[in-house]
Structures are given as C-alpha cells and as structure tokens.
Design a protein around this motif. Structure first.
Motif, short mmCIF file in Angstrom:
data_model
loop_
_atom_site.label_atom_id
_atom_site.label_comp_id
_atom_site.label_asym_id
_atom_site.label_seq_id
_atom_site.Cartn_x
_atom_site.Cartn_y
_atom_site.Cartn_z
N VAL A 36 0.97 -1.25 -0.14
CA VAL A 36 0.24 0.02 -0.11
C VAL A 36 0.98 1.48 -0.10
N GLU A 37 0.72 2.21 -1.00
CA GLU A 37 1.44 3.26 -0.83
C GLU A 37 0.55 4.48 -0.44
N GLY A 38 1.11 5.07 0.48
CA GLY A 38 0.16 6.31 0.66
C GLY A 38 0.48 7.31 -0.23
N ALA A 39 -0.68 7.82 -0.81
CA ALA A 39 -0.19 8.91 -2.08
C ALA A 39 0.06 10.23 -1.29
N GLY A 194 -2.25 -18.14 -10.45
CA GLY A 194 -1.49 -17.83 -11.89
C GLY A 194 -2.47 -17.12 -12.90
N LYS A 195 -3.49 -16.62 -12.34
CA LYS A 195 -4.34 -15.99 -13.27
C LYS A 195 -4.43 -14.58 -12.90
N PRO A 196 -4.21 -13.49 -13.99
CA PRO A 196 -4.04 -12.01 -13.50
C PRO A 196 -5.38 -11.58 -13.03
N SER A 197 -5.48 -10.89 -12.15
CA SER A 197 -6.87 -10.18 -11.52
C SER A 197 -6.49 -8.87 -11.20
N VAL A 198 -7.59 -8.00 -10.80
CA VAL A 198 -7.24 -6.59 -10.34
C VAL A 198 -8.05 -6.63 -8.69
N GLN A 199 -7.11 -6.22 -7.87
CA GLN A 199 -7.80 -5.83 -6.57
C GLN A 199 -7.60 -4.57 -6.13
N LYS A 200 -8.88 -4.27 -5.28
CA LYS A 200 -8.86 -2.93 -4.70
C LYS A 200 -8.11 -3.22 -3.30
N VAL A 201 -7.25 -2.11 -3.43
CA VAL A 201 -6.48 -1.82 -2.21
C VAL A 201 -6.57 -0.45 -1.59
N PHE A 202 -6.43 -0.42 -0.32
CA PHE A 202 -6.46 1.24 0.28
C PHE A 202 -5.20 1.91 -0.36
N ASP A 203 -5.71 3.21 -0.72
CA ASP A 203 -4.57 3.86 -1.15
C ASP A 203 -4.32 5.36 -0.27
N HIS A 204 -5.29 5.93 0.16
CA HIS A 204 -5.15 7.00 1.03
C HIS A 204 -6.25 7.65 1.48
#
Lengths: 270, 417
Positions: A36-39, A194-204
């Motif tokens: 997680v990268e705090g913007a 092994g499958k690419p997917s998109v995950q929602k993660v906390f940003d800021h």
C-alpha cells in the motif's frame, strides 16, 4: 556518585529499554494484496509510531484531560484511582476534582465509566474494553494507528470502519477533532492462482469535512492520550527506571569489590 | 592455604559454641562442607551456575511468600489481585517482577548449568545419580513454572494451560479422563487454578527443596567435576589432600560472590529497564484477563518450553508428537549410559563429539526460536530438521562416542589465572 555517571547510565539503558519494550508489539495486520502506498501521506499507516514519552508530565496531564473528556464516557480504567493518578501527574487536588473527576467521584475511587454494561451491549453490541492495561496488551503504536485510521463506511451500522480493526464496534468519536475521512482505493494488478486479476486496495484517506484540529494538532492530541494510556498500564515505570539506575550502580560497585576480594584470596593458588 | 588438620578433629570451641557443638554438629558441618571440602582449582565461568541456581531458588521462595500474602486465588479474583499487587502494594511491582522474571532467570541459569554438564561430561560415572537428581529438579522446575504461569490468570495463562494439559489427552485409553482429572473440570477453570496454586506454593516447592538437598549431598559424595574432566581425588598429595583441590571456603565462596554480583547486575537491568524482555519474560497477551472466547495468536508457551513445543508441532500425528516431546525431555536422563567415551571433557574428545554437541546446540536454540513462531509450513519443516538434529545427539551417542578419537587426558588440571 556524580550526576554525569547517572546521566550516562540512564542514556545507556533507557533508549535500549524502551526499544526492547516496544519492539514486541503485535504487528499490524498487513493490507490485502500488494504493497500500500500512501499517496498523500509520507508514511504508511502500518508504520506509524506513537513516539510518546512517558516521563513527560505535561504530556501526561493533557493525556489525562483527553481521557477524561473523550474516553471515560464509555471506557473505564478500573485499576487506577483518581487520587493516585493526579498525584503521579502532579495535578493539584482541587484541579483534579474540578477538571478531571466526574462530579460524584471521590479521590480514592477507581476511574470507572458511568456507562452501564447492558446499555453498552444494546448500543454498540459489546462492552467497551477496560483501558487500564490496553497499552501493555496491544502496545502504544497499535492505539496510535487505530485512531489514525478511522474512516466513513456506509456499509457499517455505525457508518464507521477502521483499517487496524476491521468492523470496529466503536464509533469515530474523535472525528469532530480529526475531521471526517473516507478511504480512497486503487486498483492493483495481482496474480491469483496464476491468473491475473485486479484487486482494490487502500490507497489514501481524503478528508471530506475538516475537524477542529489541524493534522499536527490532532497527532499531538493523540500522542498525549496514548502517553497517558502508556503511563496507566504501568504507573510505576518512571520510578522504576530511576530506582534502577541506583540499583545497577550499587551492584556494579559490589561486583567490583567482590572481584578485588576474590583476586586477593586467590593470589596463592597456582 | 588455611586448613585444619583432619576433618575428624574439628575444633569444638569454648563457651556457647562449645555447648552448642556438643549438641548440634555446627562446626563439623562447616568443616565437612566448606573448609575441608576440596573442589578442583580450575573451575571456569560455567561453574557459577550451580550456586546461582540456588540463589534464584531462594529468591523465588522469598518473593513467592510475599506474593502469596496478596494474591487472591480464584477465577474472578486472580487477575485483579496481581494488578493490585503491581499497582497498590508497596513495592509490589518489584516483588512481582522479581518473581515473574526470576522464573525465566531460573531457566537461563539451569540450562547453562546443564550445558556445562554436557560439555565437561559431568553426568558420567561416578556422577550418574547426581545427574539424575539434577534432571528430576529440572522436571519439578518445569511443573512449578508451568503452574506458576497459570496463576495470574491472564489470557495466555489460560490458553497455555489449555494447550499443555491437552497434550495428556493423546495418551491412549486413559487420556481424555486423565485430562479431566488434571483440570478438575471440563475445561481449564476455577478448579484448575485453585489446585495449581496449591501445588505451586506447597507441593512442588517441597519436592524441589528435597531434590536440591539430595543433589547437593550427592555432589559432596562424589566431588565436583571440572573443565578437564580429571578426577582430582585420584591424585592426592602426601597430606592426603587432592593436589589440584582447594578448600571450597574461602576460595569458591569468594569467587561465587563475584558470580552473584555479575548475575544480579544483569538481572537488575532486566527487572528495572526491560521487565517484559520484548514479550519473552512477560507476554502482551497476559495483560488481558483469561477469556475462553478469545484465543491469542499464536499461542506459545514460555520460551523455556518452546524447544519441546516445536518438536510437538513438527509431527503431524499428535500422539507421536506428544511421545517425542516426552522422549525429548527424558533423553537427558539416559546420557550417563549413552556416552561410551573414555574421557569426560570436550577438551579431550574428538571431532565426532564436538560436531554432535554443535548440532545439538544449534538444534536446541533453533527449536526454541521456532516454538515461539506461528506454525506455518516453512517453520514446521525447519522444526523437523532440527528435531532430527536434537535426537541424533542422543540416539547416535553410543556409536559416535565409541568412534571418537580422543586425546590422552593429563594427570593434572590446566589452570590459567
């Protein structure tokens, strides 16, 4: 014994002691998925440190006031007496009674909330934990992070959630000071099985309505409060360290003299 | 060298001491045990830990007496009374810290004392019984520490008790009934706490004191080993005294006081500056009261049990795991008969023993570390490797101590000042 030796020893032991004591705090739960990268923030919330100083009396006094104003409504500190706390924190009796203690409390009373357990269960689903030992069981950084990561979550009954403690029962009682924050997420490409997917993660966090305090003021408020909880978890810790310096100095001298005595007795052993 | 003539001709003294000595062998005891008890002159730092273990024992007894004055046994009172001792009893925080940290100090000292015996072959003939008494002390100490750990009734007290008592449930047929009998209830509860208190403050301390007395009497009978593993009694001078021996008093009494000074200094640094020792000597989870509905993650026993705990968890089959745990402790008992080497000290042993002792040392410390960690796959696999290392030290001992190319042992001890 000269003052400089005492100072040197306290410098030698105290930071190490503090480091070792805080090192064992339970690590915050890692965020799901990628890093997680705090913007906006420079520091990840998992890395936030309370940085409190338990020997700082004025900080403890402010922390005691914050506790009395913001925490005591629901949380007790059942192992702590008002009189002892005010003595330790050098708060005069009259001031303690006028500003910190509830109107009907006596100095020798324990610091107990007036919230009834059955009401708490009805309103929040559980009894608020006693805070006497919270700094010892969870660590000061945990509490500091907890109060830096409240955010609005309409999915929850209290409209509140928290990054440290997901689904926290406690409402964001400090939002009038800190402001109201919402969590902003970002999509991160991850590989799952092994499958690419998109995950929602906390940003800021983004502040939707500002509070009474600036961020720096709020951090100080929090640091003082956490400092008070640290003191309350182990009220003798400051005394303990100052006695300890003398005990260790005495034992070093004792060992030195014992060593000289041993050398003298053993000089005829070959 | 200050020495009387023969031990039989003890000065009876005049006046009160004379009167007393006719009725109680005070001077004879002092003479036999201290003045005329000859110890090898080449003890190194490893020989401090016996007297230090005795010091810690006394410290635990005294601090325990004061704690018992304020501690209130019972599942609704125990946790609060410990917090009361820490906060409201004068210097209660100090007494409680001394006792809690003293338990860890006891194991530090005892492990180093046992390791000394491994290095210098102190368990070998004629000291087999001395070693066995020591091992029984170690067992009693483990029981004492485990039950003492339950008394504050914190959450880790509760869960560690639950996990450790459940190990007995793996015993075939009687297991489940036995566990209930130990707990006195269907789970760890008030009944368990009360009986553990009784055992902790009365029964096991009595057993410990008896065993310590036997350990010391057996030591006086065979005499101390030394870093060279040379029997000093086999080389006596014309005066009938061992040429490499010196009277225990004053030489080793003054030397042990130096050890006491070093130990107490380190101990005080922990007690006054790092009492929790990073969660090793006092766990965070134990500052929450016992809660059967909330399991701390991970549940780890105290650091001094974790080598065995890691072995238990390394085996998929619980019953075999518990059996290996038992064998890991009991293996020490058989050392005098597993070791076939003609020499005692590691100084005169060959590469085989030195290598296997290194394997054992690394394995024991690694298992101690792994037992404190969560049981993840990589940790469990590592624990399997180190468990093999641990057991191979014992199981293969009859072979490698036979193969070992030992050096010839000199007649006199080596003494460096």
């Amino acid at each position: 014994m000269s003052k400089s030796i005492v100072l040197a020893l306290s410098l030698l032991f105290t930071p190490w002691a503090l480091a070792a004591e805080t090192a064992a705090e339970p690590a915050a739960e890692p965020a799901a998925g990628a890093a997680v990268e705090g913007a906006a923030e420079a520091v990840n919330w998992q890395d936030l440190k309370a940085g409190n100083e338990v020997s700082n009396i004025s900080s403890l006094q402010e922390g005691a006031r914050n506790f009395s104003n913001y925490c005591l409504g629901c949380h007790s500190m059942k192992f702590m007496r008002w009189s002892r706390m005010c003595d330790d924190l050098r708060v005069p009796k009259a001031e303690c009674q006028a500003n910190l203690m509830p109107p009907n409390a006596k100095p020798a009373d324990y610091m107990v909330s007036s919230l009834r357990a059955e009401d708490a269960v009805a309103w929040f689903g559980k009894e608020p934990p006693d805070l006497s030992l919270i700094a010892r069981s969870r660590g000061v950084d945990y509490i500091y992070r907890l109060f830096k990561t409240f955010y609005v979550d309409p999915a929850k009954p209290t409209h509140t959630n928290n990054l440290v403690l997901d689904g926290i029962a406690m409402p964001a009682v400090l939002s009038e000071l800190e402001g109201v924050k919402t969590a902003v997420y970002k999509n991160v490409d991850v590989v799952v099985d092994g499958k690419p997917s998109v995950q929602k993660v906390f940003d800021h966090f983004s502040t939707t309505s500002p509070g009474q305090l600036t961020e720096a003021q709020y951090d100080k408020f929090l640091r003082n409060t956490v400092n008070f909880l640290d003191y309350a978890g182990d009220p003798t810790q400051v005394d303990r360290r100052s006695i300890g310096i003398w005990v260790v100095l005495f034992l070093l001298a004792f060992t030195g003299i014992a060593w000289l005595m041993k050398k003298d007795y053993w000089k005829d052993v070959h | 060298m200050a020495s009387n003539d023969a031990a039989s001709q003890v000065n009876q003294g005049a006046g009160f001491m004379g009167w007393l000595n006719k009725r109680l062998p005070v001077n004879k005891f002092i003479s036999d045990q201290l003045l005329e008890y000859y110890a090898p002159k080449n003890f190194n730092v490893w020989y401090f830990f016996g007297s230090l273990a005795l010091l810690v024992l006394v410290m635990q007894l005294v601090s325990g007496i004061f704690l018992t004055m304020f501690y209130k046994v019972g599942d609704t009172t125990a946790f609060e009374s410990v917090e009361f001792i820490r906060r409201e009893v004068s210097y209660g925080w100090l007494i409680q810290s001394l006792h809690a940290i003293g338990a860890s100090a006891f194991f530090v000292v005892v492990y180093l004392h046992m390791y000394r015996a491994l290095m210098y072959g102190s368990y070998k003939a004629p000291r087999e019984l001395l070693w066995l008494f020591g091992m029984f002390i170690y067992l009693a100490l483990m029981a004492e520490a485990f039950m003492g750990y339950v008394l504050p009734w914190g959450n880790m007290s509760y869960w560690a008790a639950t996990v450790i008592i459940n190990i007995f449930s793996t015993i075939p047929v009687i297991g489940p009934g036995l566990v209930e009998w130990i707990r006195g209830d269907y789970g760890v509860a008030d009944a368990t706490l009360n009986r553990f208190f009784s055992l902790h403050v009365v029964a096991i301390p009595l057993i410990l004191l008896l065993l310590v007395a036997l350990h010391l009497v057996a030591l006086r009978q065979v005499g101390s080993n030394n870093p060279d593993g040379i029997e000093i009694k086999e080389n006596k001078g014309s005066d009938g005294k061992p040429v490499d021996g010196i009277p225990f008093h004053p030489y080793y009494t003054v030397k042990d006081i130096v050890g006491v000074g070093f130990f107490l200094t380190l101990f005080a640094v922990v007690v006054f500056f790092v009492p929790t020792f990073g969660g090793l000597f006092m766990e965070e989870a134990n500052f929450e009261p016992a809660n059967p509905l909330s399991t701390p993650e991970p549940i780890a026993p105290s650091w001094y049990f974790t080598p065995y705990y890691a072995i238990l968890r390394a085996v998929p089959n619980q019953r075999i795991g518990a059996l290996l745990l038992l064998l890991a402790v009991l293996a020490f008992f058989f050392l005098p008969w597993l070791d076939r080497s003609p020499v005692k000290s590691v100084r005169y042993r060959g590469l085989w023993f030195k290598g296997m002792l290194a394997v054992f040392t690394v394995s024991f410390l690694a298992l101690m570390y792994l037992g404190l960690k969560p049981a993840s796959a990589s940790y469990v696999n590592a624990a399997r490797v180190f468990a093999i290392g641990y057991f191979s030290f014992f199981v293969l001992m009859p072979l490698y101590t036979k193969w070992d190319r030992v050096k010839s042992v000199p007649k006199r001890v080596s003494f460096h000042e």
